[in-house]
Design a protein around this motif. Structure first.
Motif, PDB file in Angstrom:
ATOM      1  N   THR A 132      62.893  33.456   2.655  1.00  0.00           N
ATOM      2  CA  THR A 132      62.877  32.831   1.334  1.00  0.00           C
ATOM      3  C   THR A 132      63.516  31.448   1.435  1.00  0.00           C
ATOM      4  O   THR A 132      64.667  31.325   1.874  1.00  0.00           O
ATOM      5  N   GLN A 133      62.759  30.421   1.045  1.00  0.00           N
ATOM      6  CA  GLN A 133      63.234  29.042   1.133  1.00  0.00           C
ATOM      7  C   GLN A 133      63.196  28.394  -0.250  1.00  0.00           C
ATOM      8  O   GLN A 133      62.127  28.237  -0.847  1.00  0.00           O
ATOM      9  N   PRO A 134      64.395  28.025  -0.809  1.00  0.00           N
ATOM     10  CA  PRO A 134      64.383  27.308  -2.088  1.00  0.00           C
ATOM     11  C   PRO A 134      63.662  25.966  -1.939  1.00  0.00           C
ATOM     12  O   PRO A 134      63.860  25.251  -0.955  1.00  0.00           O
TER      13      PRO A 134
ATOM     14  N   LYS B 100      64.019  26.154 -17.389  1.00  0.00           N
ATOM     15  CA  LYS B 100      63.964  25.352 -16.166  1.00  0.00           C
ATOM     16  C   LYS B 100      63.796  26.287 -14.980  1.00  0.00           C
ATOM     17  O   LYS B 100      64.759  26.938 -14.555  1.00  0.00           O
ATOM     18  N   PRO B 101      62.597  26.386 -14.431  1.00  0.00           N
ATOM     19  CA  PRO B 101      62.372  27.367 -13.360  1.00  0.00           C
ATOM     20  C   PRO B 101      62.819  26.861 -11.996  1.00  0.00           C
ATOM     21  O   PRO B 101      62.645  25.688 -11.662  1.00  0.00           O
ATOM     22  N   ASP B 102      63.406  27.758 -11.231  1.00  0.00           N
ATOM     23  CA  ASP B 102      63.667  27.492  -9.816  1.00  0.00           C
ATOM     24  C   ASP B 102      62.422  27.880  -9.030  1.00  0.00           C
ATOM     25  O   ASP B 102      61.794  28.905  -9.308  1.00  0.00           O
ATOM     26  N   VAL B 103      62.076  27.054  -8.049  1.00  0.00           N
ATOM     27  CA  VAL B 103      60.877  27.289  -7.254  1.00  0.00           C
ATOM     28  C   VAL B 103      61.297  27.623  -5.834  1.00  0.00           C
ATOM     29  O   VAL B 103      62.155  26.943  -5.246  1.00  0.00           O
ATOM     30  N   ALA B 104      60.694  28.659  -5.267  1.00  0.00           N
ATOM     31  CA  ALA B 104      61.028  29.076  -3.905  1.00  0.00           C
ATOM     32  C   ALA B 104      59.761  29.538  -3.188  1.00  0.00           C
ATOM     33  O   ALA B 104      58.814  30.037  -3.812  1.00  0.00           O
TER      34      ALA B 104
ATOM     35  N   LYS C 285      61.198  31.199 -11.064  1.00  0.00           N
ATOM     36  CA  LYS C 285      62.086  32.094 -11.796  1.00  0.00           C
ATOM     37  C   LYS C 285      62.942  31.281 -12.751  1.00  0.00           C
ATOM     38  O   LYS C 285      63.541  30.270 -12.367  1.00  0.00           O
ATOM     39  N   THR C 286      62.983  31.703 -14.000  1.00  0.00           N
ATOM     40  CA  THR C 286      63.803  31.007 -14.986  1.00  0.00           C
ATOM     41  C   THR C 286      64.331  32.009 -15.998  1.00  0.00           C
ATOM     42  O   THR C 286      63.771  33.096 -16.175  1.00  0.00           O
TER      43      THR C 286
END
Length: 457
Positions: free
Chosen positions: A125-127, A305-309, A339-340
């Protein structure tokens, strides 16, 4: 054997006699290595460094590996080809889905499944994008590390000031002790004279009692200075973090420097006290910067505000029969996830408000530090001025007392002055000299405080 021990004793004594005493710089070196507070600060810096490494680790991918093996006592009947196809489709929940298939009434029994099932799954898993939370976390911990390093530097400076104050206090206390000892000898002689005079009817009882009281006061002063010397020695050893003989220390207060500090431009000293020249001001300013970064981190978690990975999963699943023959297949999945938080009861908003409050507290801490430093500086100015004024007064008084003493000495030799008057004047001179030393101590302490607050070290 006795001769050898005697030779070794003489050699050690000779080495101790020729050993150079510890200077102030030598003592500073000992303090920087052994002081408990500085050693504790080193550990705090180590932890702050590890926090930075932890924050930077979030730049890198997380790799997880899971391995499992299952033995089925009563394996269901199922087509191996269909089973492998379904397992590849549902690799993330292999066993539970497999049971569901096993009890599906529409599923045809074709052959008995091998009783041993094994599975291996490797996930990476890479942010990709986190709204600056990772970057700001690194900045925050780097700022905290700067604060910790500055705290240690400030602690070293403050301890060096304390050490000089203790050493100077010990130097002056020893001088006072010597003066009190001399004065006490004269006071004892004065008591003997007063007692003899009272017993012979040539002196009043009040004169005798006054002499006794003066002697008692000197006895009490000697005890007080002995306690003071012991406390100063303890403080020196604590500051150094090492046991050391006070006889091995060579230190004389730099009175010229203290007077020079008292004559410095005070407006310039006031400006320096509340500028970045003062480490306490710098630390408080860094606290504001850290609080601002904390607010940025909190805003990075705002609703919507979604985090993308990126996630890459590599899996392998298979079966082993009783004869150790096996069947298996692998799977490879590449996915991008978002994911937010849409709502959590207002916790995100509370974190933002909390960060703002911490920022405001940091501003107030800075203003309070400026106020405290300015107040301490002004008190030091007043103390140093008063000390210098008193020293000048006692120096003038010393000249007067010395002239009176010389006159009494001549009169005593000529028979016009008594021994008691002569001794009393000597005691006055000793007491005046003690007052000068006490004011020099005040001068030293105030000068060192000014030097520290104004960042002159």
């Amino acid at each position: 054997m006795k001769k050898i021990l005697l030779i070794l004793s003489v050699l050690l004594l000779s080495l101790s006699l020729f050993a150079e005493p510890y200077t102030y710089d030598d003592l500073l070196s000992i303090m920087n290595v052994n002081n408990i507070e500085l050693l504790t600060q080193d550990e705090v810096i180590k932890n702050a460094t590890l926090d930075i490494k932890d924050a930077k680790a979030n730049y890198h991918p997380t790799i997880d590996l899971s391995l499992s093996g299952t033995y089925m006592v009563n394996p269901p009947s199922i087509s191996k080809d269909d089973l492998m196809k379904k397992m590849n489709d549902m690799i993330n929940d292999q066993f539970s889905n497999y049971i569901n298939m096993a009890i599906d009434p529409n599923f045809k029994e074709l052959e008995i499944l091998d009783p041993f099932m094994y599975n291996a799954q490797l996930n990476l898993t890479q942010p990709i994008f986190t709204w600056g939370k990772v970057t700001n976390a690194v900045k925050l911990y780097e700022k905290l590390l700067e604060v910790r390093q500055l705290e240690k530097a400030d602690k070293m400076t403050s301890l060096s000031v304390e050490l000089e104050g203790y050493l100077g206090g010990l130097y002056y206390a020893n001088e006072i002790q010597n003066l009190l000892s001399s004065a006490n000898e004269d006071a004892a002689a004065l008591v003997n004279i007063a007692q003899s005079g009272y017993e012979n009817g040539v002196m009043l009882l009040s004169d005798y009692n006054e002499a006794r009281l003066s002697k008692s006061e000197l006895d009490m002063a000697i005890t007080e200075v002995e306690v003071q010397i012991s406390q100063l020695e303890d403080n020196i050893e604590k500051t150094l973090g090492s046991d050391i003989s006070m006889d091995d220390i060579e230190f004389t207060p730099d009175e010229n420097r203290y007077y020079e500090i008292s004559q410095m431009d005070r407006n310039d000293l006031r400006a320096r006290a509340v500028s970045s020249a003062n480490s306490n001001i710098r630390m408080a300013s860094m606290g504001i910067e850290a609080a601002e970064i904390g607010e940025d981190i909190a805003r990075g978690s705002m609703y919507g505000k979604p985090d993308v990975a990126l996630q890459v999963g590599l899996g392998y699943m298979g079966f082993v029969g009783n004869g150790w023959e096996h069947n298996g297949d692998y799977s490879l999945n590449v996915s991008v996830g978002l994911k937010t938080t849409l709502w959590d009861g207002g916790k995100v908003l509370n974190n933002i408000d909390r960060a703002k409050s911490q920022q405001e507290s940091a501003v107030l801490t800075l203003e309070n530090a400026k106020s405290e430093l300015s107040m301490t500086l002004e008190n030091s100015f007043r103390t140093i001025d008063l000390a210098i004024s008193r020293i000048e007064y006692y120096e003038t008084k010393k000249e007067v007392l010395t002239d009176e003493f010389n006159t009494l000495n001549v009169q005593k030799e000529q028979g016009y002055a008594s021994e008691s008057d002569y001794l009393q004047k000597k005691i006055e001179i000793y007491q005046n000299e003690i007052s000068i030393i006490q004011e020099k101590t005040n001068l030293m302490q105030s000068a060192l405080t000014i030097e520290y607050i104004a960042g002159l070290r």
